[in-house]
Write an enzyme that holds these catalytic residues in place. Structure first.
Site, PDB file in Angstrom:
ATOM      1  N   TYR A  44       1.345  -1.590  -0.191  1.00  0.00           N
ATOM      2  CA  TYR A  44       0.280  -0.023  -0.010  1.00  0.00           C
ATOM      3  C   TYR A  44       0.898   1.183   0.418  1.00  0.00           C
ATOM      4  O   TYR A  44       0.793   2.119  -1.043  1.00  0.00           O
ATOM      5  CB  TYR A  44      -1.261   0.091   1.258  1.00  0.00           C
ATOM      6  CG  TYR A  44      -1.581   1.114   1.581  1.00  0.00           C
ATOM      7  CD1 TYR A  44      -2.919   1.121   0.441  1.00  0.00           C
ATOM      8  CD2 TYR A  44      -0.997   2.170   1.612  1.00  0.00           C
ATOM      9  CE1 TYR A  44      -4.042   1.810   0.901  1.00  0.00           C
ATOM     10  CE2 TYR A  44      -2.178   3.798   1.791  1.00  0.00           C
ATOM     11  CZ  TYR A  44      -3.517   3.645   1.390  1.00  0.00           C
ATOM     12  OH  TYR A  44      -4.308   4.155   1.349  1.00  0.00           O
ATOM     13  N   ASP A  45       1.748   1.162   0.646  1.00  0.00           N
ATOM     14  CA  ASP A  45       2.877   2.495   1.000  1.00  0.00           C
ATOM     15  C   ASP A  45       3.571   2.509  -0.277  1.00  0.00           C
ATOM     16  O   ASP A  45       3.866   3.882  -0.700  1.00  0.00           O
ATOM     17  CB  ASP A  45       3.962   2.322   2.290  1.00  0.00           C
ATOM     18  CG  ASP A  45       2.664   1.858   3.160  1.00  0.00           C
ATOM     19  OD1 ASP A  45       1.925   3.211   3.900  1.00  0.00           O
ATOM     20  OD2 ASP A  45       3.521   1.350   4.161  1.00  0.00           O
ATOM     21  N   LEU A  91       0.061  10.958   9.328  1.00  0.00           N
ATOM     22  CA  LEU A  91       1.032  11.353   9.463  1.00  0.00           C
ATOM     23  C   LEU A  91       1.984  11.239   8.003  1.00  0.00           C
ATOM     24  O   LEU A  91       1.978  10.035   7.097  1.00  0.00           O
ATOM     25  CB  LEU A  91       1.463  10.958  10.754  1.00  0.00           C
ATOM     26  CG  LEU A  91       1.252  11.204  11.946  1.00  0.00           C
ATOM     27  CD1 LEU A  91       2.359   9.998  12.563  1.00  0.00           C
ATOM     28  CD2 LEU A  91       1.579  12.534  11.848  1.00  0.00           C
ATOM     29  N   LYS A 132       4.865   4.058  18.166  1.00  0.00           N
ATOM     30  CA  LYS A 132       3.746   4.093  16.465  1.00  0.00           C
ATOM     31  C   LYS A 132       3.409   2.782  16.396  1.00  0.00           C
ATOM     32  O   LYS A 132       3.459   1.829  16.170  1.00  0.00           O
ATOM     33  CB  LYS A 132       4.380   4.768  15.106  1.00  0.00           C
ATOM     34  CG  LYS A 132       2.994   4.017  14.435  1.00  0.00           C
ATOM     35  CD  LYS A 132       3.783   4.538  12.871  1.00  0.00           C
ATOM     36  CE  LYS A 132       2.030   4.814  11.820  1.00  0.00           C
ATOM     37  NZ  LYS A 132       1.890   3.644  11.420  1.00  0.00           N
ATOM     38  N   ARG A 153     -11.659   6.648  13.351  1.00  0.00           N
ATOM     39  CA  ARG A 153     -10.977   7.749  12.719  1.00  0.00           C
ATOM     40  C   ARG A 153     -11.927   8.077  11.311  1.00  0.00           C
ATOM     41  O   ARG A 153     -12.393   9.016  10.859  1.00  0.00           O
ATOM     42  CB  ARG A 153      -9.406   8.032  11.926  1.00  0.00           C
ATOM     43  CG  ARG A 153      -9.220   8.780  11.582  1.00  0.00           C
ATOM     44  CD  ARG A 153      -7.716   8.413  10.225  1.00  0.00           C
ATOM     45  NE  ARG A 153      -6.247   8.875  11.749  1.00  0.00           N
ATOM     46  CZ  ARG A 153      -5.167   7.597  12.285  1.00  0.00           C
ATOM     47  NH1 ARG A 153      -5.181   7.060  10.714  1.00  0.00           N
ATOM     48  NH2 ARG A 153      -4.491   8.477  12.606  1.00  0.00           N
ATOM     49  N   CYS A 443       8.570 -37.952   8.586  1.00  0.00           N
ATOM     50  CA  CYS A 443       9.440 -38.838   8.079  1.00  0.00           C
ATOM     51  C   CYS A 443       9.214 -40.213   9.530  1.00  0.00           C
ATOM     52  O   CYS A 443       9.541 -39.974  11.194  1.00  0.00           O
ATOM     53  CB  CYS A 443      10.721 -38.673   8.461  1.00  0.00           C
ATOM     54  SG  CYS A 443      11.887 -40.313   7.758  1.00  0.00           S
TER      55      CYS A 443
END
Length: 691
Positions: A44-45, A91, A132, A153, A443
Site C-alpha cells: 500500500y505504501d 501522518l 507508533k 478516525r 518421516c
C-alpha cells in the site's frame, strides 16, 4: 482484491494514476469498511508513494477524490456517523535515514533556525518522540471530566460512534482525575491488543471452534467495531493516549511532552516509551534504540512518531491537505511484502516433522532479503489456498521465521499448481505418515533418517534411556558432522583414537565415554524401548510394554489390536508404535544394536498377571537421598514388584521411603500417620517381609 483493468505502464501517467487510485481505494474499502485487509502495508505504501510522485510530477492529474487528498476510509454501515470537531489527520511517512534528515531540515528552515557558516543548525529543533502503535486510532470526548463519546478516525472528518464499545475498555477512565478538568477535552489515541492478550483470545477462539485472528491489529479493529458491545467487553483491548483534538475551558499545554504528562495526571493511559530529543541525530538515535527493543515490547509497533515539541512552533508549521507539517512517522522496514512463490519443497525437522517450505523470488522484508518461508503444514497450505506460481504475502517480524500469510487470488496465473505432499521422506526415502488428529506429517525413519540423526542420538543417550554419560550435544554434533556416527548402533563402534581426536575432547574424556558406552550395553528392555525415541512412547509406556510382552520381538511384531491390550496404550500410541516398527530401516538399526557385543538386557516371558507380593497395588513415595540406591533404581525395583511410585504424599499413600535431607513429603507422611521406611526397610519390603 479484484482488479477491474490491466496494470498500465509508467509511460502512460494518466492511466497509471487512475489505476493507482483504483487500487488504493479498493484497499481502503477492504481495510476500513469490510475489516478484511488484503494488501500488505508495504505494498500500500509503495503504491501510495508512486501516486504521490506522479501527482507531483503531473499536477493536472490530482483529483479531489484521490487517496492522497484524504486521510482514511469512509464510515461503515451499522454505526452512527460522528463529525470530528477537529480533523483526525494521518501522518506522512519516512523510511530511510535520509527522509528523517530531510524532515528535520524542512522544519528547521520553516522555523528559521539559525545556522553556522557551514550550514549546520546551531539551534536544533526540539522534538517529542513516541511509539507508533499498530492498532486503531480513536478520539475520546470528555465533558466536565466525564466520558461522553468515542469515535473512530474514519475518513478524518467523519468517523463511527463506538462509545458503548469503548466503555468496555478498562484502561480508559470514564471520569478524569483531579479537581480541575476542562469543560471539553477531545483525546486522540490508539486502541490496541497486547501480544499476551491476543494469544489468549486466539486460544479461546480455537477452543470454541471459531475463526482465529491473523494479528493483534485485526483483532483490535474487529473487536472495537462489534455491533454488540457485550462481545467487545469480552475482548482484552487496551488504549494509549497520544494527541489532542479540542480543549475548552483550560489553556493548552506549551509542549507536546507536557500534554502527555498532563494526560497521566488525569488518569489517562500514556505510554512511557517516549523521549524529548534535539535535531535529526536525536531522532535517529531514538529510532535505533526502539528498534533494538521492539520484539521485547508487549505490543506491536510499526515505527515511531516525531512531533515538534513546542505548541507555538507546531502552529507556525501548520498542515498540508492530509497531514501536519510538524510531525512524521518513521516506519520500520516492512514486515509484510509481496513476491512470487516459485516452488514448494518439504523440509525434515530434527523430530521427523515434514514442513512445506515456500521457495520465493527474493524480497526485502523485515530488514532482510527473504527467499524461503515456512508454510507450517499441509492443512495450512490448503486452508490458505496457496499454490505454486501465486503472488503471496510474506511476513517477517524480528527473528521470527518468515511465513507466507496468504495469496492474492486476483493475481493467480492460470497455470498455478496445487501442492502435493510427498509420500516418502526426501532425505531417507522412508514412508511419510500422519497420525489421526495431528496436523504434522512425519518421516517414519527415525533411527535411520539423517535429518533426525542428532535428535535420535541425543535421546538414545539420555539418562532415562541408555544413560551414556559424557555424550552431550556438542559431542554428538561433531560425531554426526564428521560422519563418524550415522545411527545409535555406530556409537558402540567408536574407538579411543577416534574420540581423542575430537575438538576439545581430552584423552580422559575419551576414556570416560568409552567406559560409559561399555556400561550402557547392559540395560533393561524398558530403557531400550524408551531410547528408540518412538513418538508418543514415554518412559512409563516403555515400562508397560516391557512388562506386557517380556521381550522385544513380540513388541516389534505386534498388531495394533495387540498393542491396544497394553496398559495405558491408546489408538495414537499404538499407531505410532506400529508405524515405527513397520519401517524396515528402523528394524535394521535395531538388529545392529542387538548384534553380538552390543546392547543386551534380561528378557523374560510376558507377565501373565500383575505381581502378587506385599507391594502389589501399593502406592509408594520416594523422598530424600538413599545411601546406595538412586531414585531411578529404587523406582524401577518398586514398579517391578507391582507398586505405583507417586510424586506426592496423600491419604492414599501406603509407604514413604525417606533418605537423607527428606523434606516436606516426610513431614506430611508423619502428619498422616503413613509408614516411613529407610533403605533397609525398602529392601525388606521388596523381599516380601513387612519391616
Amino acid at each position: 482484491m479484484a482488479r477491474t483493468q490491466a496494470e498500465p505502464p509508467a509511460s502512460q501517467p494518466d492511466a497509471r494514476a487512475a489505476w493507482l487510485r483504483d487500487q488504493l481505494e479498493r484497499a481502503n474499502h477492504a481495510y476500513y469498511v469490510l475489516d478484511q485487509p488484503d494488501l500488505p502495508d508495504a505494498e500500500y505504501d509503495r503504491l501510495f508513494r508512486e501516486l504521490q510522485q506522479l501527482e507531483t510530477d503531473h499536477p493536472e492529474l490530482v483529483t479531489p477524490d484521490s487517496p492522497t487528498q484524504r486521510v482514511g476510509g469512509e464510515a461503515a454501515g451499522g454505526f452512527t456517523p460522528v463529525v470530528h470537531d477537529a480533523p483526525m489527520l494521518s501522518l506522512n511517512n519516512g523510511f530511510a535515514d535520509e527522509d528523517i534528515v530531510a524532515f528535520d531540515k524542512r522544519v528547521a528552515d520553516a522555523l528559521a533556525k539559525t545556522t553556522d557558516l557551514a550550514g549546520s543548525v546551531t539551534d536544533p529543533v526540539e522534538y517529542a518522540c513516541e511509539l507508533k502503535f499498530d492498532g486503531l486510532a480513536i478520539s475520546l470526548r470528555y465533558e466536565q471530566g466525564v466520558f461522553v463519546q468515542a469515535a473512530t478516525r474514519g475518513d478524518g472528518t467523519t468517523g463511527e460512534d463506538v462509545t458503548e464499545n469503548v466503555r468496555t475498555i478498562r484502561s480508559i477512565p470514564l471520569k478524569l482525575k483531579g479537581k480541575h478538568v476542562p469543560a471539553v477535552l477531545d483525546v486522540r489515541g490508539e486502541v490496541l491488543m497486547f501480544k499476551r492478550d491476543f494469544a489468549r483470545l486466539n486460544e479461546r477462539q480455537r477452543a470454541a471452534e471459531q475463526r482465529e485472528f491473523a494479528n493483534p491489529r485485526n483483532a483490535a479493529a474487529g473487536s472495537l467495531r462489534q455491533l454488540d458491545s457485550k462481545i467487545t467487553a469480552q475482548r482484552p483491548l487496551s488504549f494509549f493516549a497520544y494527541g489532542i483534538g479540542v480543549l475548552d475551558g483550560m489553556p493548552m499545554p506549551d509542549t507536546h511532552s507536557a500534554l502527555l504528562d498532563w494526560y497521566e495526571s488525569l488518569g489517562l493511559p500514556v505510554n512511557r516509551e517516549r523521549a524529548v530529543v534535539h535535531g535529526a541525530e536525536g531522532l535517529l538515535d531514538f529510532f535505533r534504540k526502539v528498534g533494538e527493543k521492539r520484539e521485547s515490547l508487549p505490543y506491536d509497533i510499526d515505527g515511531v512518531v516525531y512531533k515538534v515539541n513546542r505548541r507555538d512552533e507546531q502552529e507556525r508549521l501548520g498542515f498540508v491537505s492530509r497531514a501536519p507539517r510538524f510531525a512524521l512517522a518513521h516506519k520500520f522496514p516492512a514486515q509484510e511484502a509481496l513476491t512470487k512463490l516459485v516452488a514448494i519443497d518439504v523440509q525434515v525437522g530434527r523430530t521427523g516433522a515434514i514442513t512445506p517450505v515456500a521457495r520465493l523470488e527474493p524480497v526485502f522484508v523485515g530488514g532482510a532479503t527473504v527467499t524461503n518461508a515456512t508454510l507450517h503444514n499441509e492443512d495450512e497450505v490448503r486452508r490458505k489456498d496457496i499454490r505454486i506460481g501465486d503472488t503471496v504475502i510474506v511476513r517477517r517480524a524480528g527473528d521470527v521465521i518468515p511465513e507466507v500469510v496468504g495469496a492474492l487470488l486476483d493475481r493467480r496465473p492460470a497455470d498455478a499448481a496445487e501442492f502435493v505432499m510427498p509420500t516418502e521422506c526426501p532425505v531417507c526415502g522412508s514412508k511419510i505418515e500422519r497420525l489421526p488428529d495431528e496436523a504434522i506429517a512425519r518421516c517414519t525413519g527415525g533411527l535411520f533418517c539423517p535429518a533426525q540423526r542428532k535428535q535420535a542420538l541425543w535421546h538414545f543417550a539420555q539418562r532415562r534411556a541408555l544413560d551414556i554419560d559424557g555424550l552431550g550435544e556438542k559431542i554428538i554434533d561433531q560425531l554426526v558432522e564428521l560422519n563418524l556416527v550415522r545411527t545409535p548402533a555406530d556409537l558402540f563402534n567408536l574407538g579411543f583414537a577416534t574420540l581423542a581426536e575430537l575438538d576439545r575432547f581430552a584423552e580422559k574424556s575419551a576414556q570416560n565415554l568409552i567406559d560409559s558406552l561399555e556400561k550402557a550395553k547392559h540395560t533393561t528392555l524398558a530403557r531400550f524401548i524408551y531410547g528408540l525415541g518412538i513418538r508418543h512412547v514415554g518412559e512409563s509406556t516403555a515400562k508397560d510394554l516391557a512388562k506386557h510382552f517380556g521381550s522385544l520381538t513380540p513388541i516389534m511384531d505386534a498388531s495394533i489390536e495387540e498393542l491396544l491390550e497394553v496398559n495405558d496404550v491408546g489408538p495414537i500410541v499404538a499407531e505410532s508404535l506400529h508405524q515405527f516398527f513397520a519401517e524396515e530401516h528402523n528394524r535394521t538399526v535395531i538388529e545392529q544394536l542387538r548384534a553380538p557385543g552390543k546392547v543386551t538386557w534380561p528378557e523374560g516371558p510376558p507377565a501373565p498377571k500383575a505381581p502378587q507380593g506385599v507391594l502389589a497395588g501399593k502406592t509408594v513415595v520416594l523422598t530424600g537421598t538413599l545411601p546406595n540406591l538412586t531414585r531411578d533404581a529404587a523406582k524401577e525395583m518398586l514398579e517391578a514388584a507391582g507398586a505405583k511410585v507417586a510424586g506426592s504424599v496423600s491419604k492414599k499413600t501406603d509407604y514413604v521411603v525417606a533418605g537423607a535431607e527428606a523434606g516436606s513429603k516426610l513431614a506430611k507422611a508423619e502428619e498422616l500417620g503413613i509408614p516411613v521406611l529407610d533403605e533397609d526397610g525398602l529392601h525388606q519390603l521388596l523381599e516380601g517381609n513387612t519391616p
